[in-house]
Each structure stands twice: as C-alpha cells, then as structure tokens.
Motif scaffolding. Structure first.
Motif, PDB file in Angstrom:
ATOM      1  N   ASP A  47       0.841  -1.209   0.000  1.00 21.31           N
ATOM      2  CA  ASP A  47       0.000   0.000   0.000  1.00 21.31           C
ATOM      3  C   ASP A  47       0.865   1.244   0.000  1.00 21.31           C
ATOM      4  N   ASP A  48       1.943   1.230   0.830  1.00 22.68           N
ATOM      5  CA  ASP A  48       2.851   2.383   0.836  1.00 22.68           C
ATOM      6  C   ASP A  48       3.504   2.564  -0.526  1.00 22.68           C
ATOM      7  N   LEU A  49       3.907   1.441  -1.145  1.00 13.99           N
ATOM      8  CA  LEU A  49       4.519   1.520  -2.467  1.00 13.99           C
ATOM      9  C   LEU A  49       3.563   2.095  -3.509  1.00 13.99           C
ATOM     10  N   LEU A  50       2.296   1.701  -3.422  1.00 10.50           N
ATOM     11  CA  LEU A  50       1.307   2.248  -4.360  1.00 10.50           C
ATOM     12  C   LEU A  50       1.139   3.750  -4.156  1.00 10.50           C
ATOM     13  N   MET A  51       1.181   4.176  -2.874  1.00 14.01           N
ATOM     14  CA  MET A  51       1.072   5.618  -2.607  1.00 14.01           C
ATOM     15  C   MET A  51       2.270   6.357  -3.200  1.00 14.01           C
ATOM     16  N   LEU A  52       3.492   5.798  -3.034  1.00  9.41           N
ATOM     17  CA  LEU A  52       4.676   6.445  -3.612  1.00  9.41           C
ATOM     18  C   LEU A  52       4.589   6.493  -5.131  1.00  9.41           C
ATOM     19  N   LEU A  53       4.108   5.391  -5.726  1.00 11.08           N
ATOM     20  CA  LEU A  53       3.973   5.389  -7.185  1.00 11.08           C
ATOM     21  C   LEU A  53       2.941   6.403  -7.651  1.00 11.08           C
ATOM     22  N   ALA A  54       1.897   6.590  -6.874  1.00 16.34           N
ATOM     23  CA  ALA A  54       0.891   7.597  -7.229  1.00 16.34           C
ATOM     24  C   ALA A  54       1.494   9.004  -7.173  1.00 16.34           C
ATOM     25  N   ASP A  55       2.300   9.260  -6.117  1.00 19.46           N
ATOM     26  CA  ASP A  55       2.971  10.567  -6.034  1.00 19.46           C
ATOM     27  C   ASP A  55       3.908  10.767  -7.213  1.00 19.46           C
ATOM     28  N   GLN A  56       4.648   9.711  -7.550  1.00 18.42           N
ATOM     29  CA  GLN A  56       5.560   9.820  -8.688  1.00 18.42           C
ATOM     30  C   GLN A  56       4.800  10.102  -9.980  1.00 18.42           C
ATOM     31  N   ASP A  57       3.693   9.413 -10.166  1.00 18.97           N
ATOM     32  CA  ASP A  57       2.898   9.635 -11.371  1.00 18.97           C
ATOM     33  C   ASP A  57       2.396  11.066 -11.439  1.00 18.97           C
ATOM     34  N   GLN A  58       2.013  11.585 -10.258  1.00 18.92           N
ATOM     35  CA  GLN A  58       1.517  12.968 -10.229  1.00 18.92           C
ATOM     36  C   GLN A  58       2.640  13.954 -10.604  1.00 18.92           C
ATOM     37  N   LYS A  59       3.872  13.710 -10.089  1.00 17.04           N
ATOM     38  CA  LYS A  59       4.992  14.601 -10.406  1.00 17.04           C
ATOM     39  C   LYS A  59       5.337  14.527 -11.886  1.00 17.04           C
ATOM     40  N   ILE A  60       5.356  13.300 -12.439  1.00 16.74           N
ATOM     41  CA  ILE A  60       5.664  13.157 -13.874  1.00 16.74           C
ATOM     42  C   ILE A  60       4.610  13.863 -14.706  1.00 16.74           C
ATOM     43  N   HIS A  61       3.347  13.773 -14.276  1.00 18.06           N
ATOM     44  CA  HIS A  61       2.291  14.465 -15.005  1.00 18.06           C
ATOM     45  C   HIS A  61       2.488  15.974 -14.962  1.00 18.06           C
ATOM     46  N   SER A  62       2.898  16.504 -13.791  1.00 17.01           N
ATOM     47  CA  SER A  62       3.129  17.948 -13.691  1.00 17.01           C
ATOM     48  C   SER A  62       4.319  18.375 -14.546  1.00 17.01           C
ATOM     49  N   LEU A  63       5.386  17.535 -14.588  1.00 14.96           N
ATOM     50  CA  LEU A  63       6.534  17.870 -15.421  1.00 14.96           C
ATOM     51  C   LEU A  63       6.151  17.879 -16.898  1.00 14.96           C
ATOM     52  N   LYS A  64       5.350  16.894 -17.334  1.00 17.18           N
ATOM     53  CA  LYS A  64       4.912  16.875 -18.732  1.00 17.18           C
ATOM     54  C   LYS A  64       4.061  18.097 -19.057  1.00 17.18           C
ATOM     55  N   GLN A  65       3.237  18.493 -18.076  1.00 19.10           N
ATOM     56  CA  GLN A  65       2.406  19.678 -18.311  1.00 19.10           C
ATOM     57  C   GLN A  65       3.271  20.920 -18.476  1.00 19.10           C
ATOM     58  N   ARG A  66       4.353  21.014 -17.663  1.00 20.93           N
ATOM     59  CA  ARG A  66       5.254  22.173 -17.780  1.00 20.93           C
ATOM     60  C   ARG A  66       5.971  22.169 -19.127  1.00 20.93           C
ATOM     61  N   LEU A  67       6.388  20.951 -19.566  1.00 22.41           N
ATOM     62  CA  LEU A  67       7.032  20.868 -20.872  1.00 22.41           C
ATOM     63  C   LEU A  67       6.075  21.252 -21.992  1.00 22.41           C
ATOM     64  N   LYS A  68       4.797  20.870 -21.857  1.00 20.06           N
ATOM     65  CA  LYS A  68       3.812  21.289 -22.859  1.00 20.06           C
ATOM     66  C   LYS A  68       3.647  22.799 -22.869  1.00 20.06           C
ATOM     67  N   ASP A  69       3.643  23.412 -21.644  1.00 23.94           N
ATOM     68  CA  ASP A  69       3.522  24.872 -21.579  1.00 23.94           C
ATOM     69  C   ASP A  69       4.706  25.554 -22.241  1.00 23.94           C
ATOM     70  N   LEU A  70       5.901  24.905 -22.173  1.00 24.52           N
ATOM     71  CA  LEU A  70       7.092  25.495 -22.782  1.00 24.52           C
ATOM     72  C   LEU A  70       7.177  25.226 -24.280  1.00 24.52           C
ATOM     73  N   GLY A  71       6.231  24.507 -24.817  1.00 20.67           N
ATOM     74  CA  GLY A  71       6.200  24.283 -26.252  1.00 20.67           C
ATOM     75  C   GLY A  71       6.835  22.985 -26.693  1.00 20.67           C
ATOM     76  N   GLU A  72       7.198  22.109 -25.748  1.00 14.47           N
ATOM     77  CA  GLU A  72       7.812  20.844 -26.101  1.00 14.47           C
ATOM     78  C   GLU A  72       6.728  19.812 -26.418  1.00 14.47           C
ATOM     79  N   THR A  73       7.026  18.920 -27.333  1.00 15.85           N
ATOM     80  CA  THR A  73       6.092  17.854 -27.715  1.00 15.85           C
ATOM     81  C   THR A  73       6.263  16.686 -26.746  1.00 15.85           C
ATOM     82  N   VAL A  74       5.163  16.287 -26.120  1.00 20.02           N
ATOM     83  CA  VAL A  74       5.206  15.216 -25.122  1.00 20.02           C
ATOM     84  C   VAL A  74       4.202  14.159 -25.535  1.00 20.02           C
ATOM     85  N   GLU A  75       4.609  12.920 -25.550  1.00 17.96           N
ATOM     86  CA  GLU A  75       3.731  11.816 -25.933  1.00 17.96           C
ATOM     87  C   GLU A  75       2.682  11.597 -24.865  1.00 17.96           C
TER      88      GLU A  75
END
Length: 965
Positions: A919-947
């Motif tokens: 359960d703790d591992l799933l929570m950490l993976l969820a946090d990681q997924d959220q951070k990766i999503h925020s980073l992709k969103q920032r890259l999209k805002d900067l004009g980078e193409t993200v899959e």
C-alpha cells in the motif's frame, strides 16, 4: 727503433727518414708482422707519434723523448703533421687490430689510445692565451675529418661497443674516451648508430656500475655527450634505471658538498629531464623528487662556500626548475608543485631563501626556483605568504624581498629575481592580489609596520628609474585579470606634501608621467595604467575625468621624436585606445565618438595605428614575450613585461577596429550586442529550467530505484512465503496419511459382531464408544479450525498477489479429500453404532422370548455362551489396543495441527505486513505519477512535444481490474 730515435733527435749519422716514411714503416710492420710482440711495438710507436705531450719552457717547447728544442710554431706544425700522418695511414690498420687481436688486451689498449689521440681535439699541452686561433681551428677540423672517416662504417661503432664489454682496464678506459671524442665531434651521427645498435645504450649504462671510479666518471662524461638533444636516447637511458644510479652516486659523493663527480651527475640529470615530459613524469612517479630534499639542507654556518659547492647547488636548483618550468604542460607542473610541497622541498628552499650568509648567485637562483615552484599553485602560494623572515620583529618574506627589489644598491639580477618571485606569487592568485591591494587602502594601513603596498608606492615614486619600473610592473600584476582590485585601487589616496590635499594613486601616476621623467619610468607607468583601466569602465571614467590627461596623450602621440620616445608614443596610443574601447560614454565631453574625432583631427587614424603598431616591432618586446621570467642584459633594456605583451596582443586588433569604426557601425554593433545579450538571457533561462528538470528527473530516478529495491525485497518475502506454504503442504500430506490409517483400523473394528455379549461388558463397550465419539468431535472441531485458517491464508495470499495461489489451491483440494475421508469414517462409525444398538436390543429381548431349556440343553448353551463370551472378550481386548493406537495417532495429529496453526499465524502476520508495504509503495507510485504528469504539463507549456500516455494508462488500469476480479 733506430728510425724512431733518428726522427726524434737521436745521434745516428746519415740521412734521417721523414715523419711520413717512419709512420709508413710502422704501418707496414703492423700489417705484415707475424709476431704479436712486433705488432704491439709498432702500435706503441704509432701511439707515441700520434700525440707528443709537450710543456712550455721559457717560451720554447721541448719534446719529451729527446733534447731537441723547437720554436713554438715549428713544434706545433711538427705535432700537427705527425697526427695527420698517423690518422691518414694507420687508421685502417688500427681498426684491423681491434678486429683480429682481441685476445691481447695490451695491443688493444695501444690501438684505442692511438685512435683517441688522432680523433680527439683536446689540447693536453699548456698554451699561452695568445695562441693562434687558426691553429686550434685546424686541429678541430682535423679531428672532425678523422671522426667522419671512422664512422663511415657503422660496424666500427658496434666494434667499440663490444670493446666496452671487456673488463680489462687498459681496454675499457681507452674505449670510453674514444667513444666520447667521437660523440663530441659528430654527435648526431654517432647517436643514430648507437640508437639502432642492439643493447648499445645498455652497454654504456653498465659503465656507471664499474667499481673503478675513473671509468665510472668518464662514463658519466660519455653519457652526457650521448644524451644531448636526443629524446629517444634520453628515454632509454632513463628506463635503464639511470635516475636511481645517479642519485645514489650523488649521495655517495656527498651531495652538494661533493666534487666534480656530483657536477657531472647533475649535468647528466639535466640532459635527461630538460624538455622531456616523459622522463619528467617518470622522475616524479618514481618518487625521486623526495630524494632531492636532503640536497638543500644547509646548516646555520654558511661561511666558506667552496666554488664547487656553489656550482653543485646551482645545478641542483636548476634541476628543480626543470620539473616546474612554465614551458611544461600545466598538469605536469601542477603535480610536481604539489609533490614538492608535500615532501617539504618548498619549505627547505624557503629556509635557504631566508638564511644569512648564502652567496648572492645561490640566493638569486633560489628565489627564481621558489618562484616557479609556487607559480599558479594556490597551496604553495598560501604557504609562501605565511613564511616569515627571522628578524625582530618577524616580517613576511614578501616584504623582505620587496625591500630588496626597490633598493638600488642590490645587484641587478637579484632585483629581477625578486620581481619574478612577486609575479609568480600573484599569478592566478586573486586572494594574494586582494591582500596586497588591501595594504594600500586607508582602513588597513598600519603606521607602525612596513607593508608590501607601502614599499611598492615608495618604489613607484622614487628617484631610481629601475625601482619605478619594477614597482609599476609589480602593481600591474596585483590587478591582472581582477576587476575587483582595479576598482579597489581607485580608492587609494596619497599625501604628496604637507598642507596639500591628498590625491588618488591614479592621478599621481599621470602627474609623474606628465613631468617628463626617464623613458624607463614612463614605460613602467604607462604599462601600469593600461593594465589598470583595461576592461574596467569605472577606471576609464576616473582617468578621463582629469581634464589634462587626454590633451597630454594626444600631444605625446602627435609629436615626431626619437626611437625611444616613439616607444612611449606607442604606449600613449594604446592607453588612449583603451579609453575608447572600454568607454561607457558616461562623460559627455569624452564619449567614444568625440575621442575618435579628436584622434582624426589631431593625430590622424593612420598615424595613430602606426604609432600603436611600433610597440610590437620593438626587439625588447619580442624578447619579453618569450618567457615569463624577466631576463635583461642590462637595467637600461628593462622595458617590457611578459604579461603586458599578452595584454597588448589581445588589445591591438580591438583598438584598431574601434578607431576605424563609424558611429553607424557602432550602433549596429550595440544593437547586435543587445540582441545577443537577450538571446543569451533566454538561453540562460532555458538552461536553468533544464537544470531544474534534470534535478527533478534525477530525484525521480532515485525514487524509482528505491521503489525497485523495495519491490525486490517484497519478491524475496513472497518467495519465502511460498517455501513456507510448501512446508505446510508436506505436513498436511503426512496428516492425511495418518487419518487414512485411522479410518482403516476403525472400519475393521466395525465389522465385529457383538451378539451374545453380557450386559456389563456391553456397558463398558458403550462407554468406550462414547469416548471415541467425543474424540471424533474434538478432531472434527480441530479440522474446522484448520479449514478456517486455510481460508484466511488463501485470502491473504490473494490480496498480496503472490504467485503461490496454485499451491494453496492444491492444498485446499487435498484438505477437501481429507474431509471426505473423515465423513466416510463418521458414516462407518454411525453404522457400527446402529449395529450395536440392534445387538443390545436383541440381547435384552433374548431371555424373555426363549423357553427354559432342559439341564442338558442349558449346559450346552452355557458352554456355547462362554465360548462366545471368551471370543468376544478377546475381540474387545484387541479393540482396546486399537483404540490406544488411535489415541496416540490423534495426539500426534493434534500436535501437528497446533504447530501448523502457529506457523499459519506467523505467515498471516507477514502477509499483512507485506500488504501494508505494498500500500505504501502504491502511494509512492501515485505521487511519482503525479509529479511526472506535472513535469509533462510544464514541458507542454514550454512548447515541447510530449507523448500522451493516458490511453495506455487506462488500458493498463482495466487489465489490473480484470486481474483483481
């Protein structure tokens, strides 16, 4: 030997043979004599004729063997003629002797000595200073000619190398001298032959191990000639353990207190190390630098230095300088500097530097050596700054040295060495530059002590032009590539005289410059000002703020003066050009455009550029640009500094372009600069953003790595659980076998017929059956508990998604089969119970239904009943024994069930912990997924193409739901 006596002044009458005839007869004897003694005598005679030793006697020269006196010129001609005749006629015969008479060491020694006398150019006779140089030149040419003749066949050199393997002194020593003479006359050619000769260099290195000192010492001279200017031979000699042998010889001979042998060893070491980076690295890696430290352990009593000791120590200091020379690669120099500090060599040199009674030339060379040991090394520079002179009160070594530099009574070379030391101390040392400038600032001046800044200012404004130049160059080095100190030095105020307000150091320099002092002083001040205001717009503004400076410079440049003044004009043009190039247009009267207009009207652009270019064409400028060390033949030629030549080389082209540019071009350049600056700012922002993202990605990678580690730990835990489940499975198999045996024993007991039992025995049997029923109930309860435990284990294993589900299923199937067998066993017991009830019913109804028999019949029935009773009793005993065995088996099964229950409880606890960790591992993976999503969103805002991976993620989640179902 009558012909020899006749030629050399004997008393025989008749015509005397000429020298050529005599030598011809001797050569014939060498070639044709069959007796070794005759050939030996002839070669001995040739040796005597090849070079007659003479000595001066009252203006005349007397031959050793006879009493005939010759005038000096006639005797020299006589000797030269005999030498030439021997070399011309006898060389081939002598070489043949070396090849054929190898067994006789005496004749070999004579032949080698004769060849040496013919080839060598060393004059063994005493000569007057007025000896004819032409005669000496002819002798040198003669030796060179014979050397060329000898080495025409390379096998002759190979033959000499084989001669050196002979241990006999009369062969080895002449061979060493002959090979040395050949190297002196034709070094490059002989080096090439020795280099390609197998084991040639190794044979020569063996000379250093000879126990006879004269051969070892001449071997040193031979190796000196061999290693001159040949890097390949130098490397071979070094890897033949030359460093170890030479250092051992130096130590054995007394180091710096040794004699000429130590000098020869040091000269050979210099040949091996100078301009040879490979040997220098080998010397450092072999820890030979540490062995140099004892050379410089000078005692307190430094009086009575011998000339040889001075020479030895001078060469030792040069050897240290070779290792840290500025011309070496920076990495190699830095590593040697570090090693010298760590082994204490720098500390030992500083001790000599501050010692008393050291000869002036040794002190000068020590200062130069310390300079290069600390040049560019922050650790060594910091140590040198902490060195104090043994004075009362103690003063820093830098201050003591600067006192010598600005003292016109000190020797010229010593003052140059101190300047070089100060420059090396400040080279790439911003900390040291700040400390020197700080001694000039008002807040740090101590009136009770002499500081470096005060000495520099005193030298800058003294009456000695050399002190002016040295102080100006030293101050320029405190500002080299240091914008902060250039701005700090603008704060320095000087009190010129009583009653007058103080003036800035910059203003005082321009005042002295305008007073028309010596050329050397003005050149030094101009170099200081150019270094000061270059790349410092604030200093340029301060310089232009004085209304007299620009008119003075334009007046100096526009005049037509002598060559020395032209040099000053060129420096003035450089100073004015710096004011244009680094001008920030803060002064309205002296903007870039107005200064260029002033040059065009007063001087002319072409004239300005011509005066500026005159500096680099000066001979002293080219000499100063070669080496960092200030080396000047005389004080009058001390005009340029090495670092200033580098600055001039950078600025000359920039200033020339700046003077020729129009205002429109400058505007365009300004716009381009602004655009480039904006572009650089954008690039910088993106770089910072990328750095942040890299840091975040690195952090996420670390988290993923930690989670991977946790997953591996969980997998290990699951594997452990699988092994435990397998153990439980084996235990259940054992229990199943035991229960099967119990069923068989109980079924066999159920087939027994209990007809005709007496009431008392039947009651006992009833009690025993009740006891069996209670035990069966207890066993059934235990089995139900085990079923519940297996169900809980199955649910826990399913929640943990462990791969042991199939094993649990098999175990449950086996348990179900065991339960079926137990049910069958219970059915058989119930059937036995029903039969028992029927038997009891028949036994109770039997007496009432039957009629009383007769006596005979009753006896027979009684006997039959007793027989049946005995048989039934035996069967009951057997049943009791079976029951005791069953009880033991039930006890063992109960114990096994208890152990299994305990292990199941532990396993259940571990499964719960594993579930919590997941359960703790799933929570950490969820946090990681959220951070990766925020980073992709920032890259999209900067004009980078993200899959976009949302669809893939939804598909993955659906598959996970199906797996859970």
């Amino acid at each position: 030997m009558n012909f020899f006596r006749g030629v050399m002044g004997g008393q025989t009458a008749g015509p005397q043979p000429s020298g050529a005839e005599t030598i011809q007869k001797l050569c014939d004897r060498v070639a044709s004599s069959t007796l070794l003694e005759d050939r030996r005598d002839a070669v001995r005679a040739l040796k005597s004729l090849s070079k007659v030793k003479i000595k001066k006697r009252s203006g005349y020269l007397s031959e050793r063997y006879g009493g005939v006196l010759f005038p000096e010129t006639e005797m020299l001609t006589f000797l030269q003629k005999y030498r030439m005749e021997v070399g011309t006629q006898a060389m081939d015969h002598l070489i043949n002797i070396l090849q054929t008479d190898r067994s006789d060491s005496e004749i070999l020694g004579y032949a080698l000595d004769t060849l040496y006398n013919v080839i060598s150019n060393d004059e063994e006779e005493e000569q007057d200073e007025s000896e004819d140089e032409n005669a000496q030149k002819q002798a040198d040419d003669l030796g060179t000619q014979f050397t060329e003749t000898f080495i025409q066949d390379p096998e002759h050199i190979t033959l000499l190398l084989t001669m050196l393997e002979e241990f006999d002194f009369h062969v080895r020593w002449p061979g060493v001298k002959l090979l040395t003479a050949l190297l002196k006359n034709q070094g490059v050619q002989v080096q090439g032959i020795i280099l390609v000769s197998p084991m040639g260099v190794s044979r020569l290195m063996d000379l250093l191990a000879d126990s006879r000192e004269v051969i070892r010492n001449d071997g040193l001279l031979l190796l000196q000639q061999l290693t001159k200017g040949n890097a390949a031979i130098q490397k071979i000699v070094a890897f033949e353990n030359a460093f170890e042998r030479l250092l051992d010889i130096i130590t054995e001979e007394g180091s710096s207190d040794g004699g000429i042998v130590v000098e020869d060893c040091l000269l050979l070491l210099l040949n091996l190390l100078k301009n040879n980076s490979s040997n220098q690295n080998f010397f450092k890696e072999g820890s030979y630098i540490q062995r140099m430290k004892p050379w410089f352990e000078v005692g307190d009593d430094n009086s009575g230095w011998s000339a040889q000791k001075v020479t030895n120590l001078h060469l030792m200091l040069q050897l240290v300088r070779v290792m840290v020379s500025p011309v070496n690669s920076p990495g190699a120099t830095a590593s040697c500097q570090k090693c010298m500090y760590q082994c204490g060599l720098l500390q030992q040199l500083c001790t000599i530097l501050m010692a008393t009674g050291v000869p002036a030339d040794i002190l000068t060379e020590t200062i130069n050596t310390v300079s290069e040991v600390i040049r560019g090394s922050q650790v060594n520079q910091d140590y040198f700054a902490s060195v104090n002179a043994p004075s009362n009160p103690p003063r820093p070594a830098i201050v003591v040295l600067l006192m010598s530099m600005v003292n016109e009574r000190q020797p010229f070379v010593l003052r140059c060495a101190v300047l070089y030391c100060f420059q090396c101390f400040l080279f790439k040392n911003q900390k040291g530059q700040g400390e020197i400038v700080a001694t000039l600032l008002p807040s740090t001046i101590d009136a009770n002590s002499i500081s470096a800044g005060q000495l520099l200012c005193g030298g800058l404004f003294s009456a000695d032009s050399m002190s002016n130049w040295c102080a100006a160059v030293a101050l320029a080095h405190t500002l080299q590539d240091n914008l902060t100190q250039k701005e700090q030095l603008l704060r320095v105020q000087l009190a010129t005289s009583l009653g007058k307000p103080p003036v800035s150091l910059l203003q005082q320099c321009t005042n002295i410059l305008s007073q028309g002092s010596k050329v050397q002083t003005r050149v030094g001040l101009l170099m200081l000002l150019c270094t000061w205001i270059s790349n410092c717009p604030i200093a340029v503004t301060h310089f232009l703020h004085n209304q007299e400076n620009v008119p003075f410079l334009t007046a100096q440049i526009s005049e037509n003066l002598g060559e020395d003044e032209r040099l000053v004009q060129g420096l003035c043009a450089l100073l004015l050009g710096i004011c244009i190039y680094y001008n920030d247009n803060s002064l309205e009267n002296y903007t870039k455009e107005k200064l260029k207009q002033l040059i065009e009207k007063r001087i002319g652009k072409e004239n300005f550029v011509e005066k500026l270019g005159f500096i680099t064409k000066h001979e002293l400028y080219s000499r100063a640009a070669l080496k960092p060390q200030p080396i000047f033949p005389s004080p009058e030629q001390m005009l340029f500094d090495h670092e200033f030549t580098r600055l001039l080389k950078e600025l000359e082209g920039l200033i020339t372009k700046a003077v020729h540019k129009s205002s429109e071009e400058e505007k365009k350049e300004e716009e381009v600069k602004k655009t480039l600056e904006q572009h650089d700012n954008i690039v910088t922002q993106y770089k910072e953003l990328i750095r942040e993202q890299d840091a975040q990605i690195q952090e996420l990678k670390e988290k993923v790595s930690s989670m991977t580690t946790q997953t591996e730990q969980l997998q290990a835990t699951v594997s452990q659980q699988q092994s435990q489940i397998q153990q439980h499975k084996d235990q259940y198999n054992i229990l199943k076998l035991k229960l099967g045996k119990e069923n068989q024993s109980q079924s066999s007991q159920g087939d027994t017929q209990l007809n005709g039992l007496q009431t008392e025995e039947l009651s006992q049997l009833r009690e025993e059956l009740e006891e069996l029923r209670r035990q069966q109930t207890l066993l059934q309860t235990q089995l139900s508990e085990k079923d519940a435990l297996i169900d809980s284990l199955k649910s826990a294993a399913k929640a943990a998604e462990c791969p042991a589900g199939s094993d649990n299923t098999e175990l449950l199937q086996e348990l179900e089969a065991l339960k079926n067998q137990v049910q069958t066993h219970l059915a058989e017991i119930s059937h036995l119970k029903a039969e028992r009830q029927e038997l009891l019913r028949r036994a109770e109804a039997g007496p009432s239904d039957t009629a009383p028999p007769s006596d005979g019949s009753s006896d027979a029935a009684k006997a039959e009943l007793e027989n049946r009773l005995a048989a039934q009793t035996a069967e009951m005993e057997q049943l009791k024994e079976n029951r005791s065995g069953l009880e033991q088996q039930l006890a063992a099964a109960t114990s096994t069930a208890a152990i299994l229950q305990t292990e199941k409880a532990k396993l259940q606890t571990e499964v719960q912990e594993s579930k919590k960790e997941q359960d703790d591992l799933l929570m950490l993976l969820a946090d990681q997924d959220q951070k990766i999503h925020s980073l992709k969103q920032r890259l999209k805002d900067l004009g980078e193409t993200v899959e976009d991976e949302d669809d893939l993620r939804d598909q993955t989640s659906d598959e996970d739901d199906e797996d859970e179902d």
